[in-house]
Design a protein around this motif. Structure first.
Motif, PDB file in Angstrom:
ATOM      1  N   GLY A   1     -10.633  -8.986   6.466  1.00 53.46           N
ATOM      2  CA  GLY A   1      -9.464  -9.683   5.957  1.00 53.46           C
ATOM      3  C   GLY A   1      -9.245  -9.582   4.459  1.00 53.46           C
ATOM      4  O   GLY A   1      -8.283 -10.138   3.948  1.00 53.46           O
ATOM      5  N   ALA A   2     -10.138  -8.908   3.725  1.00 57.80           N
ATOM      6  CA  ALA A   2     -10.005  -8.845   2.263  1.00 57.80           C
ATOM      7  C   ALA A   2      -8.990  -7.805   1.812  1.00 57.80           C
ATOM      8  O   ALA A   2      -8.533  -7.850   0.681  1.00 57.80           O
ATOM      9  CB  ALA A   2     -11.358  -8.570   1.615  1.00 57.80           C
ATOM     10  N   GLY A   3      -8.656  -6.846   2.666  1.00 59.80           N
ATOM     11  CA  GLY A   3      -7.622  -5.883   2.335  1.00 59.80           C
ATOM     12  C   GLY A   3      -8.132  -4.603   1.712  1.00 59.80           C
ATOM     13  O   GLY A   3      -9.202  -4.101   2.070  1.00 59.80           O
ATOM     14  N   TYR A   4      -7.363  -4.097   0.765  1.00 58.16           N
ATOM     15  CA  TYR A   4      -7.609  -2.791   0.152  1.00 58.16           C
ATOM     16  C   TYR A   4      -7.492  -2.886  -1.360  1.00 58.16           C
ATOM     17  O   TYR A   4      -6.819  -3.773  -1.887  1.00 58.16           O
ATOM     18  CB  TYR A   4      -6.580  -1.785   0.665  1.00 58.16           C
ATOM     19  CG  TYR A   4      -6.681  -1.555   2.140  1.00 58.16           C
ATOM     20  CD1 TYR A   4      -7.411  -0.488   2.646  1.00 58.16           C
ATOM     21  CD2 TYR A   4      -6.070  -2.418   3.042  1.00 58.16           C
ATOM     22  CE1 TYR A   4      -7.531  -0.277   4.006  1.00 58.16           C
ATOM     23  CE2 TYR A   4      -6.180  -2.228   4.409  1.00 58.16           C
ATOM     24  CZ  TYR A   4      -6.912  -1.157   4.877  1.00 58.16           C
ATOM     25  OH  TYR A   4      -7.040  -0.963   6.230  1.00 58.16           O
ATOM     26  N   PHE A   5      -8.134  -1.932  -2.044  1.00 57.83           N
ATOM     27  CA  PHE A   5      -7.999  -1.862  -3.488  1.00 57.83           C
ATOM     28  C   PHE A   5      -7.968  -0.410  -3.933  1.00 57.83           C
ATOM     29  O   PHE A   5      -8.314   0.502  -3.178  1.00 57.83           O
ATOM     30  CB  PHE A   5      -9.133  -2.625  -4.196  1.00 57.83           C
ATOM     31  CG  PHE A   5     -10.448  -1.882  -4.226  1.00 57.83           C
ATOM     32  CD1 PHE A   5     -10.902  -1.304  -5.411  1.00 57.83           C
ATOM     33  CD2 PHE A   5     -11.243  -1.773  -3.094  1.00 57.83           C
ATOM     34  CE1 PHE A   5     -12.118  -0.632  -5.444  1.00 57.83           C
ATOM     35  CE2 PHE A   5     -12.457  -1.107  -3.122  1.00 57.83           C
ATOM     36  CZ  PHE A   5     -12.893  -0.527  -4.308  1.00 57.83           C
ATOM     37  N   ALA A   6      -7.525  -0.189  -5.143  1.00 58.85           N
ATOM     38  CA  ALA A   6      -7.530   1.130  -5.776  1.00 58.85           C
ATOM     39  C   ALA A   6      -7.721   0.897  -7.264  1.00 58.85           C
ATOM     40  O   ALA A   6      -7.464  -0.206  -7.775  1.00 58.85           O
ATOM     41  CB  ALA A   6      -6.213   1.855  -5.522  1.00 58.85           C
ATOM     42  N   LEU A   7      -8.198   1.914  -7.974  1.00 62.55           N
ATOM     43  CA  LEU A   7      -8.386   1.822  -9.419  1.00 62.55           C
ATOM     44  C   LEU A   7      -7.592   2.930 -10.101  1.00 62.55           C
ATOM     45  O   LEU A   7      -7.468   4.035  -9.568  1.00 62.55           O
ATOM     46  CB  LEU A   7      -9.862   1.965  -9.793  1.00 62.55           C
ATOM     47  CG  LEU A   7     -10.790   0.874  -9.280  1.00 62.55           C
ATOM     48  CD1 LEU A   7     -12.246   1.231  -9.586  1.00 62.55           C
ATOM     49  CD2 LEU A   7     -10.430  -0.472  -9.877  1.00 62.55           C
TER      50      LEU A   7
ATOM     51  N   LEU B   1      -7.714  -0.325 -14.561  1.00 61.47           N
ATOM     52  CA  LEU B   1      -7.079  -1.452 -13.901  1.00 61.47           C
ATOM     53  C   LEU B   1      -7.104  -1.222 -12.402  1.00 61.47           C
ATOM     54  O   LEU B   1      -7.432  -0.130 -11.946  1.00 61.47           O
ATOM     55  CB  LEU B   1      -5.634  -1.613 -14.399  1.00 61.47           C
ATOM     56  CG  LEU B   1      -5.593  -1.902 -15.906  1.00 61.47           C
ATOM     57  CD1 LEU B   1      -4.756  -0.875 -16.586  1.00 61.47           C
ATOM     58  CD2 LEU B   1      -5.122  -3.278 -16.165  1.00 61.47           C
ATOM     59  N   GLY B   2      -6.741  -2.250 -11.637  1.00 63.51           N
ATOM     60  CA  GLY B   2      -6.790  -2.128 -10.204  1.00 63.51           C
ATOM     61  C   GLY B   2      -5.517  -2.571  -9.522  1.00 63.51           C
ATOM     62  O   GLY B   2      -4.658  -3.222 -10.110  1.00 63.51           O
ATOM     63  N   LEU B   3      -5.435  -2.205  -8.242  1.00 68.53           N
ATOM     64  CA  LEU B   3      -4.388  -2.665  -7.342  1.00 68.53           C
ATOM     65  C   LEU B   3      -5.076  -3.320  -6.146  1.00 68.53           C
ATOM     66  O   LEU B   3      -6.166  -2.896  -5.750  1.00 68.53           O
ATOM     67  CB  LEU B   3      -3.555  -1.487  -6.833  1.00 68.53           C
ATOM     68  CG  LEU B   3      -2.787  -0.681  -7.857  1.00 68.53           C
ATOM     69  CD1 LEU B   3      -2.177   0.566  -7.197  1.00 68.53           C
ATOM     70  CD2 LEU B   3      -1.696  -1.534  -8.483  1.00 68.53           C
ATOM     71  N   HIS B   4      -4.453  -4.329  -5.577  1.00 66.58           N
ATOM     72  CA  HIS B   4      -4.990  -4.989  -4.392  1.00 66.58           C
ATOM     73  C   HIS B   4      -3.840  -5.256  -3.421  1.00 66.58           C
ATOM     74  O   HIS B   4      -2.732  -5.595  -3.840  1.00 66.58           O
ATOM     75  CB  HIS B   4      -5.655  -6.325  -4.756  1.00 66.58           C
ATOM     76  CG  HIS B   4      -6.121  -7.065  -3.545  1.00 66.58           C
ATOM     77  ND1 HIS B   4      -5.389  -8.080  -2.976  1.00 66.58           N
ATOM     78  CD2 HIS B   4      -7.227  -6.912  -2.790  1.00 66.58           C
ATOM     79  CE1 HIS B   4      -6.034  -8.528  -1.912  1.00 66.58           C
ATOM     80  NE2 HIS B   4      -7.147  -7.839  -1.774  1.00 66.58           N
ATOM     81  N   SER B   5      -4.113  -5.088  -2.145  1.00 68.04           N
ATOM     82  CA  SER B   5      -3.145  -5.459  -1.118  1.00 68.04           C
ATOM     83  C   SER B   5      -3.897  -5.902   0.125  1.00 68.04           C
ATOM     84  O   SER B   5      -5.040  -5.541   0.349  1.00 68.04           O
ATOM     85  CB  SER B   5      -2.209  -4.288  -0.780  1.00 68.04           C
ATOM     86  OG  SER B   5      -2.915  -3.274  -0.102  1.00 68.04           O
TER      87      SER B   5
END
Length: 121
Positions: A100-106, A115-119
């Protein structure tokens, strides 16, 4: 009880505030405008949650704190604009190994900040 974020403010350090503002405007479709604030230059993010700051003595870099931007439902769309805007994708969309924590990218911006992205999806 209303959920409150523990983050009240952030600053992304820039060697060139205008260049950095252009990057975030291009990648996220924002309208950050840089202005003089005493001896520094600042470009405020919408709703005044943070700013791009060009301050003598502050250096941007990849080894510090990571701020994660909400990527909503289109993380891949955001990632696809990063290189065209002068940044680099450091880590593509990656599943977080907690249910349930989702996804991330840097990514790195034009100033060399990581920096990062989260969804959620």
């Amino acid at each position: 009880m209303e959920k409150k974020s523990e983050i009240n403010w952030f600053e992304i350090i820039a060697a060139d505030a205008e260049r950095a503002a252009g990057f975030y405007n291009d990648v996220f479709g924002l309208e950050i405008r840089v202005q003089a604030c005493g001896t520094e230059k600042m470009g405020m993010f919408p709703d005044c949650i943070g700013a791009i700051s060009e301050v003598k003595g502050y250096e941007p870099g990849i080894g510090g704190v990571i701020i994660y931007f909400d990527a909503g439902s289109d993380m891949q769309g955001i990632l696809s604009r990063i290189e065209a805007a002068g940044g680099s994708v450091l880590l593509p969309k990656t599943r977080i190994e907690v249910d349930g924590a989702g996804y991330f990218a840097l990514f790195s911006d034009t100033e060399g900040n990581r920096l990062g992205l989260h969804s959620k999806n």
